[in-house]
Enzyme design. Structure first.
Site, PDB file in Angstrom:
ATOM      1  N   ASP A 202       7.511   7.692  -4.044  1.00  0.00           N
ATOM      2  CA  ASP A 202       7.405   6.396  -3.396  1.00  0.00           C
ATOM      3  C   ASP A 202       8.369   6.410  -2.207  1.00  0.00           C
ATOM      4  OD1 ASP A 202       6.852   3.598  -3.030  1.00  0.00           O
ATOM      5  OD2 ASP A 202       8.783   3.191  -3.981  1.00  0.00           O
TER       6      ASP A 202
ATOM      7  N   ASP B 255       5.724   0.464  -9.188  1.00  0.00           N
ATOM      8  CA  ASP B 255       5.563   1.898  -9.416  1.00  0.00           C
ATOM      9  C   ASP B 255       5.265   2.213 -10.877  1.00  0.00           C
ATOM     10  OD1 ASP B 255       6.084   2.685  -6.753  1.00  0.00           O
ATOM     11  OD2 ASP B 255       8.234   2.469  -7.078  1.00  0.00           O
TER      12      ASP B 255
END
Length: 647
Positions: free
Chosen positions: A315, A511
């Site tokens: 990420d 996430d």
């Protein structure tokens, strides 16, 4: 008392020793036949009990190495080597004690976390009285958010809190692996589990005991402790070929010599303790080594997976970047004031958990702006937040989302590394807040290390727009960037990545799905991203991406030690079996020699505790640290960056 506990803990060892002594006494008293019958009956009972366990394992789909031990015991009894049979029983049961001892040694760092878990807190009776430290002791679970607590010198901080004292020094080594004390100043967050220094301090509880950092770590450690090390399954992969080789060698020795005793003498040296004991001990050592370094691996299976990783996905915000964007510019639209839109945006962002929202709130607080409560507020996942404040409808979010509600929205021109939150008020475009989030100084070194160490593919998966994502990717050396992704798209791309296994690193609540979907999910848990931590296989307790390298290095070292322990055991056993084929190693001697093989492999397995040095040197991080983004550097007109709600 300790000796009695040991006897009770290992009853088979105790009973075997008693039988062994009894047989020896009977031999000395010229009652050898009685001793033989006692030994034979006892060993036969052990064989029957072992067979019952084997059947249960087979019914669960697990075929292991116990068959060799059973065959060796039966063979020694069949040829009258009942003393050797007793030694085999003692060896197998003694292996349990060796495993327990080595396992406790390997779990020492994990257990230390559990043993230090804070249980009580001192809640101040009159927190407003600056000179009074009168308190009452309550269980940690009874502390509520907002309580003011007294933490005395050398005590463990019971819950996460904000420091109310001017400053304090804390030992955070059990949380982060950092051996040097750290100093916190008034207003900074102090994590539960840290050890207070030499002066008493006050903190205001930010979270309950169950939600605090240390209790989350304890929960992860419990999960790691109770996991079944996968190397047991890996060892079982050697079961069939090792069993076949042992039986072939034993059968060949019998056929060549014509002496059935030779069959037993060979099989005595084929007992599988090195495979059953040494390898799991190595994995427990790896889990302990990782915990000591500030990395909690939730199961032994993760150690093997992370050691074999071949692709890595990251990420961006809060993972590859610092995760603390700072407001660098306020650009009001015509008819709006800069202070006005910042105050309205920050008031609305009180109801968002996104990292940009935190930056906007901090900027408003730094300017002394009072945030207003909303009559109504809601957040649209991956898009933005909407709130009614003082009768006005305020929307803060990504450009497309705001433009759908305010058609006059104009996209901002941004510099490299900058992000923008767009604001609309009562259906009119009100302006843009520009924030900058620099790449982590260690990010480039981490990416470089992965490429050098057999990770064939490194990608970025982010909800950010292409321009900002690609600028960060260029800075740190990631050339495969997938941007403007929704959580389901991240999951799909992670599942399609090749080669496998795939590692995914993230930090936010959004996430969690992709961390759960990846072969190995790593959560940057230092900032308390509970959902991400729950979904991940590995939680990093230090706010440093370099710990990803440590996790992989420890996993590879542990797997290497475990496999080496297996091959040491197999190599020594096969070599000794070949020697035993000549008849020079009696069955009793062979059983004793096999104990030395067990000890050698277990001692080698404990090398996993020492671990490799960190994969990243400090000078490598400093050499590759990117320059902070410049607010003045230009991007093409019309480009935009992350807005509230996008990871």
């Amino acid at each position: 008392m300790r000796a009695l506990r040991s006897l009770w803990r290992y009853p088979v060892i105790t009973l075997t020793v008693v039988v062994f002594v009894a047989v020896g006494i009977l031999h000395a008293a010229d009652a050898e036949a009685v001793g033989r019958w006692i030994a034979t009956i006892y060993v036969a009972a052990v064989v029957a009990w072992t067979l019952v366990g084997m059947v249960r394992d087979v019914l669960r789909g697990h075929v292991g190495l116990d068959i060799l031990a059973v065959v060796a015991m039966v063979a020694t009894l069949a040829v009258g080597e009942y003393i050797a049979a007793l030694i085999i029983v003692l060896m197998l049961s003694g292996g349990e004690a060796l495993e327990d001892f080595a396992g406790r040694r390997a779990r020492r760092d994990l257990s230390a976390l559990l043993d230090r878990s804070p249980r009580t807190a001192h809640v101040l009776a009159a927190p407003e009285a600056a000179g009074s430290d009168e308190s009452r002791d309550v269980p940690v679970d009874d502390v509520v958010v907002g309580d003011v607590l007294l933490v005395r010198p050398a005590e463990i901080v019971p819950v996460d809190g904000v420091l109310l004292t001017e400053d304090g020094t804390f030992d955070e080594s059990s949380l982060t692996g950092e051996s040097m004390p750290v100093t916190r100043t008034e207003g900074e967050e102090v994590l539960s589990g840290a050890v207070n220094g030499s002066r008493a301090i006050r903190i205001r509880a930010l979270r309950t005991g169950a939600d605090s950092q240390y209790q989350q770590i304890v929960a992860l450690v419990h999960s790691a402790e109770s996991s079944h090390a996968p190397i047991v399954r890996l060892a079982d992969r050697f079961a069939i070929p090792f069993t076949a080789v042992a039986l072939v060698l034993a059968g060949a020795a019998w056929a060549i010599s014509g002496d059935s005793t030779r069959f037993a003498e060979v099989l005595v040296l084929a007992t599988p303790c090195p495979l059953l004991i040494a390898a799991p001990v190595a994995f427990l050592g790896g889990l302990s080594r990782a915990a000591k370094s500030g990395v909690i691996m939730k199961s032994g299976a993760v150690v093997e997976q992370i050691a074999r990783v071949r692709s890595a996905a990251f990420d961006k915000t809060g993972t590859l970047t610092q995760g603390r964007p700072e407001l660098v510019d306020v650009r009001p639209a015509a008819g709006f004031d800069a202070t006005e839109i910042l105050q309205l945006a920050a008031s609305a962002e009180q109801y968002s958990s996104h990292v940009l929202a935190d930056g906007i709130r901090r900027a408003a607080a730094a300017r002394g702006l009072v945030l207003h409560a909303a009559e109504e507020a809601s957040e649209t996942a991956t898009n933005g937040v909407s709130a009614t404040i003082g009768g006005r409808t305020v929307v803060v979010g990504k450009p497309a989302y705001v433009a759908s509600l305010a058609p006059d929205t104009v996209r901002a021109t941004l510099g490299v590394g900058e992000a923008a939150a767009y604001i609309a008020v009562d259906g009119r475009f009100a302006g843009v807040l520009v924030l900058a989030d620099a790449a982590r100084p260690e990010a480039a070194a981490v990416v470089s290390w992965l490429r050098v160490h057999e990770v064939e593919r490194v990608v970025m998966l982010t909800g950010d727009v292409h321009s900002t994502a690609e600028s960060v990717g260029t800075q740190i050396g990631i050339d495969e960037v997938h941007a403007e992704l929704l959580p389901p798209e991240k999951v799909r791309l992670a599942s399609e990545l090749q080669p496998r296994p795939v590692l995914m690193v993230g930090d936010g609540v959004n996430d969690a799905p992709v961390l759960a979907a990846a072969d190995i999910g790593i959560a940057m848990g230092a900032k308390g991203a509970t959902a991400a931590g729950d979904a991940a296989d590995v939680v990093i307790l230090v706010d440093s991406l370099a710990k990803v390298v440590d996790a992989i290095a420890i996993g590879r070292h542990t797997l290497r030690v475990a496999l080496t322990a297996i091959w040491i055991g197999i190599g020594l056993s096969v070599g000794l079996m070949i020697v035993a084929m000549t008849g020079v190693i009696p069955a009793v001697v062979g059983a004793l020699v096999q104990e030395l093989v067990d000890l050698a492999t277990i001692l080698y397995a404990l090398r996993a505790l020492s671990g490799p040095p960190s994969g990243l040197r400090p000078d490598a991080v400093s050499r590759t640290a990117p320059n902070p983004p410049s607010a003045g550097s230009a991007q093409p007109p019309g480009s935009a960056s992350t807005a509230t709600g996008i990871p």
